[in-house]
Design an enzyme around this catalytic site. Structure first.
Site, PDB file in Angstrom:
ATOM      1  N   GLU A 319       3.352  -1.811   7.041  1.00  0.00           N
ATOM      2  CA  GLU A 319       2.392  -1.965   8.145  1.00  0.00           C
ATOM      3  C   GLU A 319       2.095  -3.417   8.512  1.00  0.00           C
ATOM      4  OE1 GLU A 319      -0.361   1.926   7.574  1.00  0.00           O
ATOM      5  OE2 GLU A 319      -0.751   0.287   6.188  1.00  0.00           O
TER       6      GLU A 319
HETATM    7  C1  NGO Z   1      -0.525   3.945   4.003  1.00  0.00           C
HETATM    8  C2  NGO Z   1      -0.906   2.490   4.047  1.00  0.00           C
HETATM    9  C3  NGO Z   1      -2.011   2.160   3.049  1.00  0.00           C
HETATM   10  C4  NGO Z   1      -3.120   3.190   3.096  1.00  0.00           C
HETATM   11  C5  NGO Z   1      -2.548   4.575   2.864  1.00  0.00           C
HETATM   12  C6  NGO Z   1      -3.608   5.642   2.931  1.00  0.00           C
HETATM   13  C7  NGO Z   1       1.058   2.725   2.988  1.00  0.00           C
HETATM   14  C8  NGO Z   1       2.320   2.423   2.296  1.00  0.00           C
HETATM   15  N1  NGO Z   1       0.330   1.853   3.662  1.00  0.00           N
HETATM   16  O1  NGO Z   1       0.494   3.944   2.984  1.00  0.00           O
HETATM   17  O2  NGO Z   1      -2.515   0.881   3.319  1.00  0.00           O
HETATM   18  O3  NGO Z   1      -4.064   2.913   2.095  1.00  0.00           O
HETATM   19  O4  NGO Z   1      -1.550   4.868   3.811  1.00  0.00           O
HETATM   20  O5  NGO Z   1      -3.116   6.918   2.755  1.00  0.00           O
END
Ligand code: NGO
Length: 508
Positions: A319
């Site tokens: 992300e």
């Molecule tokens: C995503 C995000 C995290 C969140 C999570 C919550 C990933 C790999 N990046 O997973 O920052 O905490 O969802 O479910």
């Protein structure tokens, strides 16, 4: 008062109960042969545990599990014992983590090639004893183990859990408690998400404000916290005694607000943002064009590698919405060789594949669809993958719409969903041979303490453990739900606060 801890009406240990213990093990073993004539081994007060040279640690661990509930002394000895942990020649298919367990009227023998195998056998033995064995106070017994033979070894090398200690901080004791719980199900890696926008949780001596300032809060504005390097080493050691390897993660180049808030010079504009206590993602980025970014990461990775006996450093990479794609690639092309130069392999969220890491890098798939071109292409190049599909394996997802904790962006994950997928045959273009294993992440935006961790991890964690360990030929929902139900009295003894899924026929 001595008798006070002994329940007055211990459940009768009928033969059928004993035998069923042998067929109720989670994760399901490769082969289980209850003795045709019934019979059982009975642990008596003068029993001893024999441990071969090299297995002493496992012997002590077993004694430490059995002493409080039995009240027995259970010396660990290199002479003859009633329970015997033997290192040596076993069938080659058992590998390093496999074991053979033989129980008869005369004793219990566990054999394996390594201490890891013996440790796995010890976890099975715990489940062959009555549930009260998990009590921390003296119980009446009898301490019987049904006679029979188990031969067992894992399907996948990597069987993991992840704990996000960044969104909410968990104390060393809370982490150790979780380590004890995952060890029960033969999980062999614990990935710790040590830094995110809301907190930096590991002391870095060359950049002290990361922890002292960047670790000073958490989601919701609580006091946060961090591990000193000594505390962290102690966690690593505690895990190693339970045959669990810690994989530390420092997320980058996004999810870095806590670092950016701690050192103004890490920001492109030289201005430190405030600490962040919300749960949005994707707004922070390290400054890709500043040299100090790489000096900073060089120091962080060097200190982290020195704390890490395991072979992997996890570099996050998910992300990075505030980093352009060319910048993202440029960034990781500098950072990946830094980690490798420290003698470590790299792991990262599968987004990392945008930067084409070397074939030794392990992407962790967290997508929600059974198709991903980046991952399939990496597998074609030779990378191995850890499977954590968010809509199947994220333990922070709510069970259903009424679950008081957790998130639901990837959907609800009831026990049948958690159990109902095959990691070796899930992602297109990712055959079983390319799957290193399964990992169940637990993100902590909504989780604040051990009770919360347990409510989300139990009963799903044993499902992921079984997907990672047991041969696919044993996969069977009806069998699993019955076996899972039989675990509940153990969790109760261990004080594990679990979710009473309506899908499972829990005992009264
Ligand atoms: C995503 C995000 C995290 C969140 C999570 C919550 C990933 C790999 N990046 O997973 O920052 O905490 O969802 O479910």
């Amino acid at each position: 008062m001595l008798g006070a801890a002994v329940p007055s009406s211990a459940a009768p240990d009928r033969n059928d109960v004993k035998e069923s213990r042998m067929t109720q093990v989670i994760p399901a073993p490769v082969s289980v042969e209850p003795d045709r004539h019934g019979g059982a081994f009975r642990l008596e007060s003068d029993a001893a545990i024999h441990a071969d040279h090299g297995a002493r640690g496992v012997g002590e661990y077993l004694a430490h599990v059995l002493r409080p509930s039995t009240g027995y002394r259970l010396p660990v000895t290199d002479r003859k014992g009633d329970i015997s942990l033997e290192l040596g020649k076993v069938g080659s298919r058992l590998g390093d983590e496999g074991y053979e367990l033989m129980a008869s009227g005369r004793g219990v023998e566990i054999k394996a090639r390594t201490a890891r195998g013996l440790f796995a056998g010890v976890q099975t033995l715990r489940q062959l004893l009555p549930a009260q064995v998990e009590s921390r106070s003296v119980q009446r017994g009898p301490w019987t183990v049904p006679a029979g033979k188990i031969v067992d070894y894992p399907r996948f090398a990597h069987r993991g859990a992840m704990l996000d200690v960044a969104r909410h901080f968990f104390s060393p004791d809370e982490v150790k408690r979780y380590i004890d719980q995952i060890a029960l199900y033969k999980i062999n890696t614990l990935h710790l998400h040590l830094a995110d926008d809301q907190g930096w949780r590991i002391e870095i001596k060359s950049w002290p404000r990361l922890a002292t300032y960047g670790g000073s809060t958490e989601v919701g504005g609580g006091p946060g916290g961090y591990y000193t390097q000594d505390q962290y080493r102690d966690i690593v050691r505690y895990a190693a005694e339970r045959q669990i390897t810690i994989i530390p993660e420092i997320d980058m180049p996004g999810h870095t607000n806590a670092a950016l808030a701690s050192y103004a010079e890490l920001n492109c504009d030289g201005v430190a943002p405030p600490l962040y206590t919300g749960i949005e993602v994707g707004f922070s980025s390290l400054c890709i064009d500043k040299e100090i970014t790489y000096r900073f990461l060089g120091d962080v990775l060097r200190e982290l590698a020195a704390l890490t006996p395991g072979e992997y450093l996890h570099l996050g990479g998910d992300e990075a919405h505030a980093t352009t794609e060319p910048d993202y690639v440029k960034f990781f092309q500098r950072v990946l060789p830094m980690a490798e130069a420290l003698g470590k392999k790299v792991s990262g969220w599968h987004d990392l594949l945008k930067a084409t890491p070397s074939v030794s890098a392990v992407p962790q798939y967290w997508g929600t669809t059974p198709q991903n071109d980046l991952v399939a292409e990496a597998v074609a190049r030779g990378n191995k993958v850890v499977m954590s599909p968010a809509n199947k394996a994220y333990m922070d997802m709510k069970y259903d719409e009424n679950t008081p904790l957790g998130l639901s962006w990837a959907g609800f994950i009831e026990v049948d969903v958690a159990y109902g997928w095959d990691p070796g045959n899930y992602l297109q273009g990712v055959p079983e041979s390319a799957v290193l294993g399964v990992q169940a992440p637990l993100w902590s935006e909504t989780l604040e303490n051990s009770d919360h961790i347990e409510f989300m991890a139990f009963p799903r964690l044993p499902a992921y453990a079984e997907l990672g360990w047991s041969p696919w030929s044993t996969h069977d929902w009806e069998s699993f739900r019955t076996r899972l139900a039989a675990q509940a009295p153990r969790w109760t003894e261990l004080g594990i606060d679990f979710y009473r899924s309506p899908q499972i026929p829990w005992p009264e």
